[in-house]
Design a protein around this motif. Structure first.
Motif, PDB file in Angstrom:
ATOM      1  N   LYS A 272       7.604   2.496 -14.331  1.00 17.66           N
ATOM      2  CA  LYS A 272       8.250   1.173 -14.391  1.00 17.66           C
ATOM      3  C   LYS A 272       8.943   0.892 -15.721  1.00 17.66           C
ATOM      4  O   LYS A 272       9.765   0.005 -15.824  1.00 17.66           O
ATOM      5  CB  LYS A 272       7.249   0.085 -14.067  1.00 17.66           C
ATOM      6  CG  LYS A 272       6.417  -0.412 -15.219  1.00 17.66           C
ATOM      7  CD  LYS A 272       5.549  -1.567 -14.721  1.00 17.66           C
ATOM      8  CE  LYS A 272       4.599  -1.948 -15.829  1.00 17.66           C
ATOM      9  NZ  LYS A 272       3.394  -2.560 -15.434  1.00 17.66           N
ATOM     10  N   LEU A 273       8.683   1.736 -16.773  1.00 10.95           N
ATOM     11  CA  LEU A 273       9.338   1.480 -18.058  1.00 10.95           C
ATOM     12  C   LEU A 273      10.793   1.902 -18.057  1.00 10.95           C
ATOM     13  O   LEU A 273      11.586   1.416 -18.840  1.00 10.95           O
ATOM     14  CB  LEU A 273       8.591   2.218 -19.176  1.00 10.95           C
ATOM     15  CG  LEU A 273       7.311   1.535 -19.664  1.00 10.95           C
ATOM     16  CD1 LEU A 273       6.572   2.422 -20.652  1.00 10.95           C
ATOM     17  CD2 LEU A 273       7.627   0.196 -20.284  1.00 10.95           C
ATOM     18  N   THR A 274      11.139   2.838 -17.187  1.00 10.80           N
ATOM     19  CA  THR A 274      12.512   3.332 -17.222  1.00 10.80           C
ATOM     20  C   THR A 274      13.505   2.320 -16.695  1.00 10.80           C
ATOM     21  O   THR A 274      13.205   1.488 -15.914  1.00 10.80           O
ATOM     22  CB  THR A 274      12.669   4.617 -16.384  1.00 10.80           C
ATOM     23  OG1 THR A 274      12.244   4.308 -15.056  1.00 10.80           O
ATOM     24  CG2 THR A 274      11.906   5.741 -16.981  1.00 10.80           C
TER      25      THR A 274
ATOM     26  N   ASN B 213       0.806  -1.208   0.000  1.00 13.34           N
ATOM     27  CA  ASN B 213       0.000   0.000   0.000  1.00 13.34           C
ATOM     28  C   ASN B 213       0.846   1.268   0.000  1.00 13.34           C
ATOM     29  O   ASN B 213       0.389   2.323  -0.407  1.00 13.34           O
ATOM     30  CB  ASN B 213      -0.930   0.011   1.210  1.00 13.34           C
ATOM     31  CG  ASN B 213      -1.934  -1.117   1.093  1.00 13.34           C
ATOM     32  OD1 ASN B 213      -2.217  -1.576  -0.024  1.00 13.34           O
ATOM     33  ND2 ASN B 213      -2.467  -1.547   2.222  1.00 13.34           N
ATOM     34  N   SER B 214       2.048   1.133   0.487  1.00  8.94           N
ATOM     35  CA  SER B 214       2.892   2.333   0.590  1.00  8.94           C
ATOM     36  C   SER B 214       3.595   2.669  -0.718  1.00  8.94           C
ATOM     37  O   SER B 214       4.255   3.700  -0.826  1.00  8.94           O
ATOM     38  CB  SER B 214       3.959   2.151   1.673  1.00  8.94           C
ATOM     39  OG  SER B 214       3.392   1.651   2.833  1.00  8.94           O
ATOM     40  N   ILE B 215       3.499   1.785  -1.678  1.00  7.86           N
ATOM     41  CA  ILE B 215       4.175   2.100  -2.940  1.00  7.86           C
ATOM     42  C   ILE B 215       3.385   3.214  -3.640  1.00  7.86           C
ATOM     43  O   ILE B 215       2.179   3.093  -3.905  1.00  7.86           O
ATOM     44  CB  ILE B 215       4.208   0.857  -3.845  1.00  7.86           C
ATOM     45  CG1 ILE B 215       5.007  -0.270  -3.162  1.00  7.86           C
ATOM     46  CG2 ILE B 215       4.843   1.186  -5.194  1.00  7.86           C
ATOM     47  CD1 ILE B 215       4.909  -1.591  -3.882  1.00  7.86           C
ATOM     48  N   PRO B 216       4.023   4.349  -3.880  1.00  9.47           N
ATOM     49  CA  PRO B 216       3.295   5.464  -4.514  1.00  9.47           C
ATOM     50  C   PRO B 216       2.903   5.117  -5.969  1.00  9.47           C
ATOM     51  O   PRO B 216       3.599   4.337  -6.621  1.00  9.47           O
ATOM     52  CB  PRO B 216       4.316   6.601  -4.469  1.00  9.47           C
ATOM     53  CG  PRO B 216       5.648   5.931  -4.292  1.00  9.47           C
ATOM     54  CD  PRO B 216       5.404   4.652  -3.588  1.00  9.47           C
ATOM     55  N   GLU B 217       1.817   5.677  -6.408  1.00  5.31           N
ATOM     56  CA  GLU B 217       1.319   5.395  -7.744  1.00  5.31           C
ATOM     57  C   GLU B 217       2.382   5.662  -8.809  1.00  5.31           C
ATOM     58  O   GLU B 217       2.491   4.939  -9.786  1.00  5.31           O
ATOM     59  CB  GLU B 217       0.089   6.259  -8.036  1.00  5.31           C
ATOM     60  CG  GLU B 217      -1.169   5.774  -7.313  1.00  5.31           C
ATOM     61  CD  GLU B 217      -1.660   4.440  -7.853  1.00  5.31           C
ATOM     62  OE1 GLU B 217      -1.777   4.283  -9.083  1.00  5.31           O
ATOM     63  OE2 GLU B 217      -1.871   3.495  -7.021  1.00  5.31           O
ATOM     64  N   VAL B 218       3.177   6.707  -8.523  1.00  8.38           N
ATOM     65  CA  VAL B 218       4.192   7.149  -9.489  1.00  8.38           C
ATOM     66  C   VAL B 218       5.137   5.999  -9.828  1.00  8.38           C
ATOM     67  O   VAL B 218       5.532   5.809 -10.960  1.00  8.38           O
ATOM     68  CB  VAL B 218       5.014   8.308  -8.906  1.00  8.38           C
ATOM     69  CG1 VAL B 218       5.781   9.014  -9.997  1.00  8.38           C
ATOM     70  CG2 VAL B 218       4.146   9.240  -8.102  1.00  8.38           C
TER      71      VAL B 218
END
Lengths: 890, 112
Positions: free
Chosen positions: B110-112, B100-105
């Motif tokens: 994730k492509l980079t 849950n703590s993983i920010p949406e950003v």
């Protein structure tokens, strides 16, 4: 060693189940798994493994199932699953050990009889082993202090005359060999010539015979290591008339003054030798024994151009050990060339110096010990150990009935089989350890006597070398493991249920073992008794055999080869004036040992042909003194002997008396031989033929012998009548001092000389006597203990039989009959083996007794009697005991 | 400070024991993991994990019946203890908190 009982009943059932289907997981790995896996996980994991195995077997086939099983097992070998055995109880090992020790001490103390028997047996056995080992070790150590021992060779000469197929062999060589060999063969670094004899020295003006006088080349010290205390070993023997003394001789002749540079008068001619060095006394395990070492050049020999005159020992110092091989190839072709114009085939071989004492047929200065005797002794030591161990095993298995309850209770209280095993091993360790201590004391006590017996100087310090400490420790280990392991295994396997219910009896296998061990022990005794009897028989045979001459009451005195004919004749006449002295004769050798080889020929044969014979220069009294029997012709006359006296005669004339086998060799009958001419030294007539007699060891065949007239023999034989011997000896010495004051007086009886020839056999006989007696005693001790236990167990049976009316004899028969059968069986087994083995030994002698059948009878009677007696003592005790008493108990 | 220690494989084992409920013993656990997660499990690894979990008190075992197939060897059944349940919950909770703590950003980058 870890004793793990290996799976429960279910597993065994499983193994049976899978075996029926003939499919089982690899057993080795299953065992491995069981071995390492911790107890609490073992069952369930094993179940998992087996279940998986079966699934796979059905789905994937045998091979995959097997290999996956193995893989699983290997992957299971990880810290969480490997368990320490016996981990249920964290036992305190030190306490356990001390407890075992305490229990062992108590048990040993409680069973005094068996402990005593075992201790006694083990101590005697170990003492015997230690003594034998010390002796063997001493014999093996000969010359080991010589750093060059491996690359020194002793030259052995072998020759045969052309046209003769008999060859002579020995360590005699001429002075030429060392010189020619060291200049011809690059493998030879140095040659050393030696000659040992007794010499006469002047000690404060009076003559003394020194028995250990040796001449050697100056190269001696390059090859052999003897420590010089004074003088330079490199130069001490350079030039003639130089001599090196041992420390003790330096003391004897020069006291505290420095001997180096001083002079010593040596020999009959009193030549002045200069002392050039003092060396340490030779070690007692040296082949060379000499108190004086004189330079070889003092002998004044200039005979380098002949291979004959082979009177010296030659040693060669080689470049390295491998030179033995290349020389063995090079010498024969070289000698073939060399001996082409000698008229004989001469060859030389090299004996490694370090093999002389144990392997060579030719002794150096010390009588050799045959390696076979050492093997025999080692065998006897081993047999003694076996007997002792068997006694221990027998007694412990017999006692096991008594100890069964203890074992049962221990087991019920949770003792592991391995713990029980170690308890019993500990007991035997304690017992054998104590026995070793006792043995060391016994060795200390018996060593002087043993030294006397074997004629050696063994020292107790030899026991303190690492080798011997290791040997003693390994003896303890071997004894406690071999003697303790069987009882330990048997006792630790007892089923506690059975034992505690009280129905326990010795198993059949234990009985079978007891019986076979008893048979074995007695077999060994029978073997040793027969062997001893045969050795003794042969020794008696040697002693009592009619050698063809008389050797009792004959004295042999060295009179000196150089002593003049007239002087010795005067001595002879003076001696004969005494009525106690029957006959006196001057001779080259005494009849005990004549080994001088001569080459002779007959005028009727081609000139270059030669016949090898043994010869002995004698005077006209030789035949009377020795009691030889004339078959034809007559004895020498004084006239004939005088003709060989070079002082009075320019023309030497020889006369001959030959033995019948010599006559036969030349193709004559005794009567024909008389009057025939032959050539030895010079041409002369045969005047008589005598009967053959043993003039060499009984190991050799009787050879042809020629006696020839001579006035120069180095020995005087004096036959006395055997009454008032001390007085007669006194008279001889006084007469000697009067007529021959320049010669030291010394005498020996021919009997002693004769006995000396068989020294090693005599020693063997004595040692065999001693140790076979010990072995028999030990076997009896074992039987004594065993029968006491077995009869104890049958005491109730005996009592009931007695109550029912059995006679004492019947009871004795029941009790001891079995032992008698065992002893009989052991006689049956051991006798043929003993016969065969001793036959081999006897074959070493050309003249020997036939293996006596009575030896078996005697051995049988002795062992039976001993067996009956030892087991009978207990039998009678049991048979006579009060049955009421025995039956009332419990 | 770590309150509960549960390794990845241990967690899988715990979960499987839970799935199997009353039927969790060595072979069944192994088979379940292998078929569900498509990953091969050695008896050794499994047993060490089970032993460790047992020692930690997350699992408790009982001796079960023996079958002919197992040459009379008993099965050892495992059940999750209360402590084990807590540990599992704790693990799951921490995981979810992290999720849950993983920010949406982060997902978008994730492509980079």
């Amino acid at each position: 060693m870890e004793f793990y009982s290996g799976g429960s009943l279910e597993t065994q059932a499983y193994l049976r189940y899978t075996m029926q289907k003939e499919i089982k997981p690899p057993r080795l790995f299953l065992r491995f798994f069981r071995w390492f896996c911790t107890k609490e996980l073992l069952d369930s994991i094993e179940g998992d493994l087996l279940e998986l195995y079966h699934d796979r077997l059905e789905k994937e086939g045998r091979f995959k199932a097997d290999s996956k099983f193995i893989w699983d097992v290997l992957l299971l070998f990880r810290p969480g699953i490997i368990g320490i055995k016996n981990s249920e109880y964290k036992t305190n090992h030190i306490d356990m050990f001390l407890n075992n020790f305490k229990i062992a001490r108590r048990t040993l103390w409680k069973n005094k009889t068996s402990t005593l028997i075992n201790m006694l047996g083990l101590s005697i056995g170990i003492t015997s082993c230690l003594l034998i080992a010390m002796f063997i070790n001493h014999e093996m150590s000969y010359d080991s202090f010589q750093p060059n021992a491996k690359r020194i060779g002793r030259v052995v000469m072998e020759y045969s005359f052309l046209g003769s197929d008999e060859s002579e062999k020995g360590t005699f060589t001429s002075t030429k060999v060392a010189q020619v060999f060291s200049s011809t063969f690059p493998e030879v670094e140095k040659g050393i010539r030696m000659s040992k004899s007794a010499a006469i020295l002047q000690l404060q003006g009076s003559p003394v015979t020194e028995p250990d006088f040796m001449y050697a080349d100056s190269t001696f010290f390059d090859a052999f290591a003897f420590t010089m205390l004074q003088g330079n070993p490199k130069t001490a023997l350079n030039g003639p008339d130089k001599v090196v003394l041992t420390e003790s001789m330096a003391k004897k002749y020069f006291g505290d003054s420095n001997p180096v540079g001083q002079g010593l008068e040596i020999g009959e001619s009193k030549t002045m030798f200069e002392v050039t060095g003092v060396m340490e006394d030779y070690p007692y395990n040296s082949q060379f024994r000499f108190d004086f070492l004189a330079s070889f050049s003092s002998l004044g020999q200039n005979q380098n151009n002949t291979y004959w005159n082979a009177n010296y020992t030659t040693y060669l110092l080689l470049q390295d050990q491998s030179s033995f091989g290349s020389l063995a190839e090079k010498i024969p072709p070289f000698m073939e060339k060399e001996s082409a114009d000698v008229g004989a085939n001469i060859n030389f071989t090299l004996e490694p110096f370090d093999r002389v004492h144990l392997h060579s047929p030719y002794s150096d200065f010390v009588p050799n010990t045959s390696i076979e005797y050492l093997y025999m002794l080692a065998g006897v030591a081993f047999l003694i150990l076996v007997i002792v161990c068997f006694t221990y095993i027998n007694l412990s298995t017999a006692k096991s009935v008594e100890r069964a309850k203890e074992v049962g209770i221990r087991k019920v209280s949770g003792a592991q089989p391995s713990q029980l095993f170690w308890q019993f091993i500990g007991e035997s360790c304690l017992l054998s350890g104590l026995s070793v201590l006792v043995s060391i004391i016994l060795v200390y006590l018996f060593l002087p006597g043993f030294n006397n017996l074997i004629n050696r100087q063994l020292h107790l310090e030899d026991l303190l070398t690492p080798v011997f400490i290791g040997f003693a420790l390994s003896l303890v280990l071997v004894i406690s493991l071999t003697a303790g392991a069987y009882p330990a295994l048997i006792l630790s396997k007892f089923q506690p249920m059975k034992v505690l219910k009280g129905v326990f009896k010795n198993t059949d296998s234990a009985k079978w073992l007891q019986q076979s061990l008893t048979v074995f022990q007695f077999g060994i005794s029978v073997f040793l008794i027969i062997a001893t009897l045969i050795v003794q028989g042969q020794l008696n045979f040697i002693h009592s055999r009619d050698l063809g001459y008389d050797r009792s009451h004959i004295l042999s005195l060295p009179v000196g080869w150089g002593t003049g004919f007239q002087k010795v004749n005067t001595l002879k006449k003076e001696l004969k004036s005494n009525s106690q002295i029957l006959e006196v004769s001057r001779t080259g050798s005494s009849p005990v040992s004549i080994s001088s080889g001569y080459s002779m020929n007959l005028p009727t044969r081609p000139e270059n042909e030669v016949i090898a014979v043994n010869g002995n220069p004698v005077d006209e009294n030789f035949i009377q003194v020795t009691g030889l029997e004339l078959l034809a012709g007559s004895n020498f006359t004084e006239q004939q002997v005088m003709q060989t006296d070079s002082e009075g005669n320019d023309e030497l004339a020889f006369h001959y008396i030959i033995t019948e086998s010599a006559a036969a060799k030349f193709g004559w009958s005794p009567e024909e031989a008389v009057g025939k001419e032959m050539i030895l030294n010079d041409q002369g007539p045969v005047v008589g033929v005598i009967k053959d007699f043993h003039f060499q060891s009984l190991r050799n065949d009787i050879q042809p012998l020629v006696l020839f007239t001579a006035s120069w023999g180095g020995r005087l034989l004096v036959k006395i009548n055997g009454e008032n011997i001390p007085e007669t000896l006194d008279f001889i010495e006084k007469t000697w001092d009067k007529v021959l004051p320049e010669m030291p007086y010394s005498y020996k009886f021919l009997d002693e000389d004769y006995t000396r020839m068989y020294q090693s056999e005599m020693q063997l006989g004595k040692i065999m006597n001693l140790f076979s007696t010990i072995a028999i005693i030990l076997a009896c001790l074992g039987l004594f203990g065993l029968s006491s236990y077995l009869i104890q167990q049958r005491l109730k049976e005996v009592s009931i039989r007695k109550v029912l009316g059995a006679s004492t004899f019947q009871i004795l028969n029941i009790l001891s009959g079995n032992f008698v059968r065992l002893v009989l069986l052991s006689i049956l087994i051991a006798s043929p083996i003993a016969y065969w083995a001793m036959g081999l030994w006897l074959n070493d002698f050309v003249f020997h007794i036939s293996t006596p059948w009575w030896a078996v009878a005697v051995a049988a009677v002795i062992t039976l009697a001993i067996g009956l007696l030892t087991s009978g003592i207990h039998g009678i005790k049991a048979a006579l005991s009060n049955p009421v008493k025995n039956l009332k108990s419990e | 400070m770590k309150k509960y220690q549960l390794g990845e494989f241990e967690e899988v084992v715990m979960l499987t024991v839970g799935v199997l409920f009353d039927e969790a013993y060595g072979v069944s656990i192994k088979n379940e993991i292998e078929s569900r997660l498509n990953r091969s499990v050695s008896v050794g690894a499994l047993q060490t994990a089970l032993k460790r979990l047992d020692e930690k008190g997350y699992l408790k075992s009982r001796e079960g019946e023996s079958t002919k197939e197992r040459a009379g060897r008993p099965k050892k059944y495992f059940r999750i203890t209360a402590l084990g349940k807590e540990a599992m919950h704790y693990t799951r909770q921490t995981r979810e908190e992290l999720w849950n703590s993983i920010p949406e950003v982060a997902w978008k980058l994730k492509l980079t």
